[in-house]
Design an enzyme around this catalytic site. Sequence first.
Site, short mmCIF file in Angstrom:
data_model
loop_
_atom_site.label_atom_id
_atom_site.label_comp_id
_atom_site.label_asym_id
_atom_site.label_seq_id
_atom_site.Cartn_x
_atom_site.Cartn_y
_atom_site.Cartn_z
N PRO A 78 52.83 27.82 52.67
CA PRO A 78 52.36 27.87 54.06
C PRO A 78 53.51 28.25 54.98
CG PRO A 78 52.63 25.59 53.33
CD PRO A 78 52.83 26.47 52.12
N ASP A 79 53.21 28.96 56.05
CA ASP A 79 54.24 29.28 57.05
C ASP A 79 54.19 28.16 58.10
OD1 ASP A 79 55.58 30.29 59.41
OD2 ASP A 79 55.60 32.23 58.37
N ILE A 80 55.24 27.34 58.11
CA ILE A 80 55.23 26.14 58.96
C ILE A 80 55.23 26.54 60.44
CG2 ILE A 80 56.58 24.08 59.56
CD1 ILE A 80 57.57 24.25 56.56
N PHE B 298 63.55 31.11 64.07
CA PHE B 298 64.70 31.95 63.77
C PHE B 298 64.19 33.18 63.02
CE2 PHE B 298 68.83 29.99 64.66
CZ PHE B 298 68.40 28.78 65.16
N LYS C 137 59.02 19.26 30.98
CA LYS C 137 60.10 20.25 30.99
C LYS C 137 59.72 21.44 30.09
CE LYS C 137 64.89 20.85 29.79
NZ LYS C 137 65.92 20.43 28.87
N LYS D 258 54.24 35.33 64.37
CA LYS D 258 54.24 33.87 64.19
C LYS D 258 53.77 33.14 65.44
CE LYS D 258 57.44 34.00 60.46
NZ LYS D 258 57.88 33.12 59.38
N ASN E 3 67.40 28.23 47.98
CA ASN E 3 68.19 29.29 48.62
C ASN E 3 69.50 28.69 49.13
OD1 ASN E 3 67.85 28.37 51.45
ND2 ASN E 3 65.70 28.83 51.06
N1 CTP Z 1 59.36 29.81 58.49
C1 CTP Z 1 58.52 28.73 58.31
N2 CTP Z 1 57.78 28.63 57.16
C2 CTP Z 1 57.86 29.57 56.21
C3 CTP Z 1 58.73 30.68 56.38
C4 CTP Z 1 59.48 30.76 57.53
O1 CTP Z 1 58.45 27.87 59.18
N3 CTP Z 1 57.14 29.44 55.13
C5 CTP Z 1 60.10 29.92 59.74
C6 CTP Z 1 61.59 29.77 59.63
O2 CTP Z 1 61.98 28.43 59.81
C7 CTP Z 1 62.07 30.67 60.75
C8 CTP Z 1 61.03 31.75 60.86
O3 CTP Z 1 59.87 31.23 60.22
O4 CTP Z 1 62.07 29.98 61.98
C9 CTP Z 1 61.38 33.06 60.25
O5 CTP Z 1 61.89 32.88 58.96
P1 CTP Z 1 62.38 34.14 58.12
O6 CTP Z 1 62.85 33.68 56.80
O7 CTP Z 1 63.30 34.99 58.96
O8 CTP Z 1 61.05 34.97 58.01
P2 CTP Z 1 59.94 35.04 56.96
O9 CTP Z 1 58.71 34.44 57.51
O10 CTP Z 1 60.41 34.50 55.67
O11 CTP Z 1 59.69 36.61 56.91
P3 CTP Z 1 60.42 37.75 56.04
O12 CTP Z 1 60.73 37.14 54.71
O13 CTP Z 1 59.40 38.81 55.98
O14 CTP Z 1 61.64 38.16 56.80
#
Ligand code: CTP
Length: 401
Positions: free
Chosen positions: A304-306, A324, A287, A342, A209
């Site tokens: 995973p959501d960190i 954020f 590849k 979260k 991204n």
């Molecule tokens: N974050 C994280 N791990 C992930 C996704 C997000 O730690 N896999 C953390 C980001 O660093 C940020 C927060 O979660 O602090 C929110 O990130 P954001 O991109 O706004 O939200 P998403 O969880 O991706 O939710 P959505 O796509 O539904 O807006």
Amino acid sequence: MLHGKSILLIVSGGIAAYKSLELVRRLRERGASVRCVLTRGGAQFVTPLSLSALSEDKVYTDLFSLTDEAEMGHIQLSRDADLIVVAPASADILAKAAQGLADDLATTALLATDKDVLFAPSMNVRMWTHAATQANLATLRERGVHFVGPNEGDMACGEFGSGRMSEPDEIADAVSDFFEDSAPLSGRRALVTSGPTHEPIDPVRYIANRSSGRQGHAIAAALARRGALTTLVSGPTNLPNPAGVQMIHVESAREMLAACKSALPADVLVCAAAVADWRVGTQANEKLKKNGDGVPTLEMTENPDILATLSASANTRPDLVIGFAAETEDVIAHAQFKRDRKGCDWILANDVSPETGTFGGSNNTIHLVSAAGVEDWPRMSKIDVADRLAERITEQLGAGE
Ligand code: CTP
């Protein structure tokens, strides 16, 4: 106590200059490195050789010395220091500093610096109490310059009163206090995530991204500047490593999570990374080739959501967990929901619609969402956002003591 700190000591003219030799020793005993500038007046009382022997460094005296300028210009001298100490500070050097005069190396270094300065005044009592000196002091104080002393006592000129330079230990204490005050997070541990993640498709391709990492890097730098032991876990960016942070470079979300877990425990966690929500389920070992069967289909799987994972970990959850929320509509409502989902304490919500230029840009407009409500911050640079956040973190962790 002063380990890793560099002090630029300016020794100006005055009988108290002999005490500066002892000051060099005291500062070095506390772990500081000391580099000395000796003025022409100072050299009437102590020799460059004594200062050089005690500081174990070259002593700088002459603004126009070609060798000195070639090795170490006056700008560099003041930039390299964490603090400039002027001891003894004569009435003359205080007057020049107040007026912004720069007619020798010492005064030029004082004018060229953006670092804090601590003066230890030393002069005859009548010079000290003179309206001119007092006006100069007021000017310097207003500019945020620091002072230690002078003390009251018998003077070399036979008079009694205020004007004796503070003792070397008192000056060294003032230097230590300065660093303690400017490092309110010392002894605290901070963990910050930053940048994008790269999710591999095959050995040469990845999904990414547009995150620049600027905000997360600035936050890590701001926390480190306040003395926190800071670990920055970052995805790939073009940014230099911020000064004073422990850097862990990662590529993917899963690597970022593992690196964060290895860096715990921490008192505060700030998740500023733009972590990819999905990755390719099965990464190709070779590849992917065009083989006439049409375009490949990528099966995505959730990362995973960190932030949520570390926030939910009962034993290692940092005292303060901050995330954020990058939103393009209904910013506050989405951020409040995200905060609950979260399990973090604060969410810094920002509008990342393309027209705001926030994503990948230098400025940010933040709404701090916490249990106490919503704080709207004015639009400011990401560096200023980082400083304001570090201030708020300092207040919060201080309040919890
Ligand atoms: N974050 C994280 N791990 C992930 C996704 C997000 O730690 N896999 C953390 C980001 O660093 C940020 C927060 O979660 O602090 C929110 O990130 P954001 O991109 O706004 O939200 P998403 O969880 O991706 O939710 P959505 O796509 O539904 O807006």
